[in-house]
Design an enzyme around this catalytic site. Sequence first.
Site, PDB file in Angstrom:
ATOM      1  N   GLU A   1       0.906  -1.146   0.000  1.00  0.00           N
ATOM      2  CA  GLU A   1       0.000   0.000   0.000  1.00  0.00           C
ATOM      3  C   GLU A   1       0.937   1.185   0.000  1.00  0.00           C
ATOM      4  OE1 GLU A   1      -3.026  -0.360   3.168  1.00  0.00           O
ATOM      5  OE2 GLU A   1      -3.073   1.822   3.127  1.00  0.00           O
TER       6      GLU A   1
ATOM      7  N   CYS B   1      -3.843   7.148   5.526  1.00  0.00           N
ATOM      8  CA  CYS B   1      -3.780   6.856   4.091  1.00  0.00           C
ATOM      9  C   CYS B   1      -5.101   7.177   3.424  1.00  0.00           C
ATOM     10  CB  CYS B   1      -3.398   5.404   3.865  1.00  0.00           C
ATOM     11  SG  CYS B   1      -4.296   4.279   4.933  1.00  0.00           S
TER      12      CYS B   1
END
Lengths: 481, 481
Positions: free
Chosen positions: B245, B281
């Site tokens: 990620e 995020c």
Amino acid sequence: MSTQSANPRTGQVFGPIFPDTSSQETFTILESALSAFNTWNRTPAAERGRALAAVADALDAHKEELASLADSETGLGLPRLTGEIARTTYQIRTFVDALGEGKFVTASLDPAVDAPPQQGHPKFLRSVRGIGVVAIFGANNFPFAFSVFGGDTASALAAGCSVVIKAHPSHPQTSQKIFDIAQAALIGAGAPAGLISLGHGLSFGRDVITDSLVSAGAFTGSHRGGRALFDLAQSRTNPIPFYGELGSINPVVLLASGYTDATTFATAYIDSLLLGSGQFCTNPSVTFIPNEPGLLAEIEKQLASRDPQPLLSDATKLQHDQNRESLKSALPFRVLHGKEASSTGFFSDPEVLVLPSNQISGEAIFETECFGPTGVVITYESVTDVIAQLEKLGGALAGSVFSAVDDPNAGEVIEALARVCGRVAWNAWPTGVSVTAGQQHGGPYPSATSPLHTSVGIHAMERFLRPVTFQGFPDELTSTY
Amino acid sequence: MSTQSANPRTGQVFGPIFPDTSSQETFTILESALSAFNTWNRTPAAERGRALAAVADALDAHKEELASLADSETGLGLPRLTGEIARTTYQIRTFVDALGEGKFVTASLDPAVDAPPQQGHPKFLRSVRGIGVVAIFGANNFPFAFSVFGGDTASALAAGCSVVIKAHPSHPQTSQKIFDIAQAALIGAGAPAGLISLGHGLSFGRDVITDSLVSAGAFTGSHRGGRALFDLAQSRTNPIPFYGELGSINPVVLLASGYTDATTFATAYIDSLLLGSGQFCTNPSVTFIPNEPGLLAEIEKQLASRDPQPLLSDATKLQHDQNRESLKSALPFRVLHGKEASSTGFFSDPEVLVLPSNQISGEAIFETECFGPTGVVITYESVTDVIAQLEKLGGALAGSVFSAVDDPNAGEVIEALARVCGRVAWNAWPTGVSVTAGQQHGGPYPSATSPLHTSVGIHAMERFLRPVTFQGFPDELTSTY
């Protein structure tokens, strides 16, 4: 550069010349594929299924013509090729059925929970959508099942993707014919123009796999070609999933309890080994047998009784012969010979290379794939030696164990095979890949670049679907998912 | 090289020095991890669940101590960190429940069909097994949920894998403490030694991701670090799945129908933007709002009312400040300022960068992630401009649309967001990632290196499971799958 067919039985080139697809043509193809994806991806699943069914019907309607054309380019023979077309259209129809039943493509609802954290959450609708434009690279050994409209194309279209296909240079006419039939059927069924496209040449392959408009790739073929494409796909600014099947050294273990009659076993082994002139990705590559001279004698006898078949192309023969020589120079095999093959066309002499397990050194038997009429037979004294050898194998599509149910060694061999194979067969040869939901065609690298996926069976669709979750949406806005 | 904690509020280093794990230590760790995998992978799912439950209980029992230690290393504050521990142990227990119910890990039977080809086939049992030893790289912004024993580790262990964890250098003491607690709980529950291991240093990370004994990797963090590890994983002789990620520019679209009160909207925006000092995020990265001066005035007012929070580390602050300067020099933003931040410790002044959509050029707003207290607000005249901008975005974890149900523009915006996001939220900010089965935390690159998978929710297990099919086996030999 350009491509022209060659007859494997004679080596003679024939038919039209296919020029390489230019970068400008590729640009037009990809723009059109993206536009088609945006329409197709929002087309209801059952409607996608009807268009796929139209392609299956059209291919079946042309089966004699297709099989005959493919035979002239591949030398695989009409019975095998006719069967492969039936297998291909059957596989297409399994996706039609899956779409009709909403398998893989139905969103799942996770209702809102009115509770404090962590249990409480809004409503989630977890849907899937096609990943985008998919680049598909046809294989040479399956001109129907893994080529222009085989399982890769059918599963990508079923998932809602558009596809851009690179024709394999060893059967360009068959590729073009399949494409023309499929394209007409799709358009007739109302699918968007540009949903499938066909191109030719190495540069076309490089252009599509590196283009930002392409979101995934699928390939079946050699390690060298497949790895080069995998590397291009992974070194992009935005890497994409690349489902490669790059070759497989399939292990077979015969336990002493696993046969009663040497002739029966040896016949079945040579049948599996020489199927399709040894050009199946599931051929028995390395076969471990108890050190019993009667078995080897029968294998030698069966090998000598078969007529050699041609290999698919000059390049396939060259690679096979080179790899076999390399393997033979690495280890002190005893070589069993089959009938001498024709010196014209793309033939190689069938051979079985025999070695006692205690003479194996290094990892050559598990690193050198002889894609063609060559088998390796390892004679062993103890099952422990077999297990030790299997630990050197990186990954394979399929492995087999021949055993009685109550053999005390069976469990350990099964576990050793399951560690490295995508499929383990019981008292059956690894060739023969049924098209069914329980199939797993893909193991650890190099047999597949993603061991999580299969390229055969309806689960193949999963490679081209990405989840998208809709959080807290009112029903009227997500009711079509 | 070595690692030592620093207090983000003061910049002062403190506590023990953690030397880099040597290559020799790494070798021992990996041998032990492989051995543990071979045991754990054959341990019944429910028993694996019981061991995971013991870890959740042990972490909960130490929550005050853990939160306090993590606060000293991350400056994220006790309320957030206490909540994160609860979230982490809740997530571990969702895997325990999944294993207890046999979700994802139960083999599916495809019974034999006695029919001619293509319908006929032997029995297939499609099982799954853990992919092998998994390398996990802790994230700095979630010292519990995405670190030593967060969702990645829990999902890999649930799948039957062993794990080797690289501690994040910005919270080495918290990492070691979590590890010690989890290790004791696992051993107490009868799990094999070597099932989890912890190492430190960049060279440790490189050593594990390139070692042939490691079969997969998982990473949450910066694009630079994550891409380097991804490239190492893909350039191995045998490439492995790497679930990274690598950062996400999350789009938010406010339609004119999507708010009634400017203060309410602006307050919620700034709350989401500055949550965790902007180090989520899923923070709203680029927010499109109608060109209405009242909205901007409220955003400016809210921004000015908040106290700055420190960033996680010197490196995080440096990267944030550099990227923000780069973005500001690329486009003629009007800059809204928050309160001036402390000049000691790892603080940056909060800012909102405002630009009319017709002044955007190039792709900088979608390519430069300011991981910290910086937001971009784009004012638009027409929804068509918003759609055109969204087409430049490669991939994001989450996007939001604020709209009335009957807004005629809503459908087009939702579709544009679904094309590039793993999750689309309705009238809700992208921050706040519920741990639930319907969650999808992962979109196209760079938000995830595999858009097919999620790192949050029980589907996260799927990343570490590979299918293995047993063909034609008698029931007594496969009854344990």
